[in-house]
Write a protein that holds these residues in place. Structure first.
Motif, PDB file in Angstrom:
ATOM      1  N   SER A  44      38.744  75.797  43.935  1.00 13.48           N
ATOM      2  CA  SER A  44      39.388  76.412  45.092  1.00 13.48           C
ATOM      3  C   SER A  44      39.163  75.577  46.355  1.00 13.48           C
ATOM      4  N   PHE A  45      37.969  75.028  46.498  1.00  9.52           N
ATOM      5  CA  PHE A  45      37.694  74.158  47.640  1.00  9.52           C
ATOM      6  C   PHE A  45      38.652  72.980  47.637  1.00  9.52           C
ATOM      7  N   SER A  46      38.853  72.365  46.468  1.00  6.62           N
ATOM      8  CA  SER A  46      39.759  71.220  46.353  1.00  6.62           C
ATOM      9  C   SER A  46      41.181  71.604  46.728  1.00  6.62           C
ATOM     10  N   SER A  47      41.649  72.744  46.213  1.00  8.18           N
ATOM     11  CA  SER A  47      43.023  73.180  46.489  1.00  8.18           C
ATOM     12  C   SER A  47      43.234  73.432  47.976  1.00  8.18           C
ATOM     13  N   ILE A  48      42.315  74.166  48.575  1.00  8.76           N
ATOM     14  CA  ILE A  48      42.465  74.496  49.994  1.00  8.76           C
ATOM     15  C   ILE A  48      42.352  73.243  50.848  1.00  8.76           C
ATOM     16  N   ARG A  49      41.469  72.328  50.478  1.00 11.90           N
ATOM     17  CA  ARG A  49      41.329  71.083  51.236  1.00 11.90           C
ATOM     18  C   ARG A  49      42.631  70.284  51.213  1.00 11.90           C
ATOM     19  N   LEU A  50      43.243  70.143  50.056  1.00  8.08           N
ATOM     20  CA  LEU A  50      44.473  69.361  49.954  1.00  8.08           C
ATOM     21  C   LEU A  50      45.644  70.053  50.652  1.00  8.08           C
ATOM     22  N   ILE A  51      45.760  71.358  50.479  1.00  8.40           N
ATOM     23  CA  ILE A  51      46.861  72.086  51.111  1.00  8.40           C
ATOM     24  C   ILE A  51      46.756  72.032  52.630  1.00  8.40           C
ATOM     25  N   SER A  52      45.574  72.314  53.159  1.00  8.35           N
ATOM     26  CA  SER A  52      45.405  72.302  54.610  1.00  8.35           C
ATOM     27  C   SER A  52      45.547  70.891  55.170  1.00  8.35           C
ATOM     28  N   LEU A  57      48.675  67.044  58.360  1.00  7.27           N
ATOM     29  CA  LEU A  57      49.278  65.715  58.479  1.00  7.27           C
ATOM     30  C   LEU A  57      50.787  65.802  58.685  1.00  7.27           C
ATOM     31  N   THR A  58      51.440  66.718  57.972  1.00  7.13           N
ATOM     32  CA  THR A  58      52.880  66.907  58.152  1.00  7.13           C
ATOM     33  C   THR A  58      53.201  67.344  59.571  1.00  7.13           C
ATOM     34  N   LEU A  59      52.394  68.256  60.102  1.00  9.21           N
ATOM     35  CA  LEU A  59      52.594  68.739  61.474  1.00  9.21           C
ATOM     36  C   LEU A  59      52.427  67.604  62.473  1.00  9.21           C
ATOM     37  N   VAL A  60      51.396  66.787  62.301  1.00  6.79           N
ATOM     38  CA  VAL A  60      51.148  65.682  63.217  1.00  6.79           C
ATOM     39  C   VAL A  60      52.311  64.699  63.209  1.00  6.79           C
ATOM     40  N   ILE A  61      52.793  64.360  62.011  1.00  8.68           N
ATOM     41  CA  ILE A  61      53.896  63.401  61.906  1.00  8.68           C
ATOM     42  C   ILE A  61      55.161  63.944  62.568  1.00  8.68           C
ATOM     43  N   ASN A 184      51.194  61.964  49.984  1.00  3.86           N
ATOM     44  CA  ASN A 184      50.298  62.036  48.829  1.00  3.86           C
ATOM     45  C   ASN A 184      49.505  63.344  48.817  1.00  3.86           C
ATOM     46  N   PHE A 185      49.048  63.783  49.986  1.00  2.00           N
ATOM     47  CA  PHE A 185      48.369  65.078  50.074  1.00  2.00           C
ATOM     48  C   PHE A 185      49.298  66.192  49.587  1.00  2.00           C
ATOM     49  N   LEU A 186      50.564  66.134  50.015  1.00  2.00           N
ATOM     50  CA  LEU A 186      51.527  67.168  49.657  1.00  2.00           C
ATOM     51  C   LEU A 186      51.773  67.205  48.160  1.00  2.00           C
ATOM     52  N   ARG A 187      51.805  66.056  47.522  1.00  2.72           N
ATOM     53  CA  ARG A 187      52.066  65.990  46.077  1.00  2.72           C
ATOM     54  C   ARG A 187      50.805  66.243  45.252  1.00  2.72           C
ATOM     55  N   ALA A 188      49.634  65.989  45.837  1.00  4.73           N
ATOM     56  CA  ALA A 188      48.387  66.245  45.108  1.00  4.73           C
ATOM     57  C   ALA A 188      48.026  67.721  45.116  1.00  4.73           C
ATOM     58  N   ALA A 189      48.488  68.454  46.131  1.00  9.24           N
ATOM     59  CA  ALA A 189      48.130  69.869  46.258  1.00  9.24           C
ATOM     60  C   ALA A 189      48.533  70.695  45.038  1.00  9.24           C
ATOM     61  N   PRO A 190      49.759  70.564  44.490  1.00 12.58           N
ATOM     62  CA  PRO A 190      50.101  71.341  43.289  1.00 12.58           C
ATOM     63  C   PRO A 190      49.217  71.015  42.087  1.00 12.58           C
ATOM     64  N   LEU A 212      35.271  76.596  55.544  1.00 18.26           N
ATOM     65  CA  LEU A 212      34.729  75.256  55.327  1.00 18.26           C
ATOM     66  C   LEU A 212      35.745  74.348  54.644  1.00 18.26           C
ATOM     67  N   ALA A 213      36.478  74.881  53.664  1.00 12.90           N
ATOM     68  CA  ALA A 213      37.485  74.091  52.959  1.00 12.90           C
ATOM     69  C   ALA A 213      38.645  73.720  53.884  1.00 12.90           C
ATOM     70  N   VAL A 214      39.094  74.674  54.700  1.00  6.09           N
ATOM     71  CA  VAL A 214      40.176  74.399  55.654  1.00  6.09           C
ATOM     72  C   VAL A 214      39.734  73.358  56.672  1.00  6.09           C
ATOM     73  N   THR A 215      38.505  73.475  57.141  1.00 11.44           N
ATOM     74  CA  THR A 215      37.976  72.498  58.089  1.00 11.44           C
ATOM     75  C   THR A 215      37.937  71.105  57.474  1.00 11.44           C
ATOM     76  N   SER A 216      37.511  71.021  56.217  1.00 10.07           N
ATOM     77  CA  SER A 216      37.462  69.743  55.519  1.00 10.07           C
ATOM     78  C   SER A 216      38.858  69.149  55.357  1.00 10.07           C
ATOM     79  N   GLY A 217      39.835  69.994  55.027  1.00 12.21           N
ATOM     80  CA  GLY A 217      41.186  69.492  54.804  1.00 12.21           C
ATOM     81  C   GLY A 217      41.924  69.172  56.089  1.00 12.21           C
ATOM     82  N   ALA A 218      41.970  70.141  57.012  1.00 13.70           N
ATOM     83  CA  ALA A 218      42.786  69.989  58.219  1.00 13.70           C
ATOM     84  C   ALA A 218      42.144  69.075  59.257  1.00 13.70           C
ATOM     85  N   LEU A 219      40.823  69.197  59.433  1.00 11.61           N
ATOM     86  CA  LEU A 219      40.162  68.462  60.507  1.00 11.61           C
ATOM     87  C   LEU A 219      39.524  67.160  60.039  1.00 11.61           C
ATOM     88  N   THR A 220      38.502  67.251  59.192  1.00  9.18           N
ATOM     89  CA  THR A 220      37.764  66.035  58.848  1.00  9.18           C
ATOM     90  C   THR A 220      38.533  65.126  57.891  1.00  9.18           C
TER      91      THR A 220
END
Length: 300
Positions: A44-52, A57-61, A184-190, A212-220
């Motif tokens: 679950s940590f992996s999934s949330i990290r990749l999704i967030s 990244l999509t939002l920033v671009i 790549n993040f978008l395609r790895a999430a599924p 913690l997972a969202v912070t790892s994915g979205a921020l760090t």
């Protein structure tokens, strides 16, 4: 690829680089913190990290350019990103933050060294000495003993490092590295979601673990890459490679302060051997590149 920069980097480049290194090291701390106290399962940590990370990244671009993501998919890169995140998370079920970061970083560099060797790149004797020192540090770190890391955790993190090394090699020369990363993040999430579905019976997550997972994915991860690519505009290739030597050390120091982990003599000696060996390899490659560049200028 950015051109090599001469002279000392500007203050804003130094600050961006420091922030990026702290962000990358924080990924180890956040994952270890979440799993150490069982606030979330590794899948679950992996999934949330990749999704967030994909969403950020999509939002920033879109905010920066108003454009969508690259349309040409690189499924191998996405698979390697998924493998890195997945093995990384499961490894931190048993590894300390500093040990995990050291194994990861060393495996990445050995993978990239091996790829260069396979491609016919010539290495000086000092580079071979550096590789031997790095491998010796690995062997010493994981050799049996009271303070040795868990064998399974070390194997999982080494595999994560190989995956990240391959992923990094796939991204070299990309015209839009940030866009490619988001894609790549978008395609790895599924892929991560599929793993979570397979391990649904052991899934669990508290609000703290999700945060913690969202912070790892979205921020760090997400914002961390944005900062890093901005810093690269002011760094030479050698400086960019060398500064990453700080990541395992920051993770180890953070583990002591935030997770009450200890830095064992084994970890200290292994860190000196692995990071020192990598520094020798990087130094040798830079001298070789400069010599090659000098020959080219003379010939022209």
């Amino acid at each position: 690829m950015h051109e090599a920069k001469s002279g000392p980097p500007a203050l804003h480049t130094i600050l961006l680089t420091a922030a990026a290194m702290v962000a990358f090291a924080a990924n180890s701390l956040l994952c270890r913190l979440a799993l150490q106290h069982a606030t979330i399962d590794a899948a679950s940590f992996s999934s949330i990290r990749l999704i967030s990370g994909a969403l950020m990244l999509t939002l920033v671009i879109r905010l920066r350019s108003g454009r969508g993501l690259p349309t040409r998919p690189d499924w191998l890169a996405a698979a390697m990103l998924f493998a890195y995140v997945g093995f990384f998370s499961f490894a931190y079920l048993t590894l300390s933050a500093g040990t995990g970061a050291l194994i990861l970083f060393g495996a990445v560099q050995v993978t990239m060294f091996s790829a260069g060797l396979r491609a016919g790149e010539a290495f000086r004797p000092i580079a071979w000495l550096g590789l031997a020192l790095t491998i010796a540090g690995f062997v010493y770190l994981v050799s049996p003993g009271i303070t040795a890391p868990a064998p399974l955790g070390a194997a999982l993190m080494a595999t994560a490092g190989v995956a990240w090394g391959i992923y990094s090699l796939r991204g070299r020369g990309s015209a839009s590295p940030l866009g490619a990363t988001a894609s790549n993040f978008l395609r790895a999430a599924p892929m991560a979601l599929a793993l979570s579905a397979l391990l649904y019976g052991s899934a669990h997550a508290t609000p703290t673990g999700i945060l913690l997972a969202v912070t790892s994915g979205a921020l760090t991860s997400g914002i961390g890459y944005v900062i890093w690519y901005a810093a690269l505009n002011g760094l030479s290739a050698m400086r960019a490679a060398t500064v990453q030597l700080s990541v395992p050390l920051i993770a180890a120091f953070g583990g002591v302060l935030l997770l009450s982990e200890s830095v064992t003599p084994r970890l200290a000696v292994a860190s000196a051997a692995i990071l020192g060996g990598i520094a020798l390899v990087l130094s040798s490659r830079t001298r070789g590149a400069r010599a090659h560049g000098s020959r080219r200028r003379t010939a022209e």
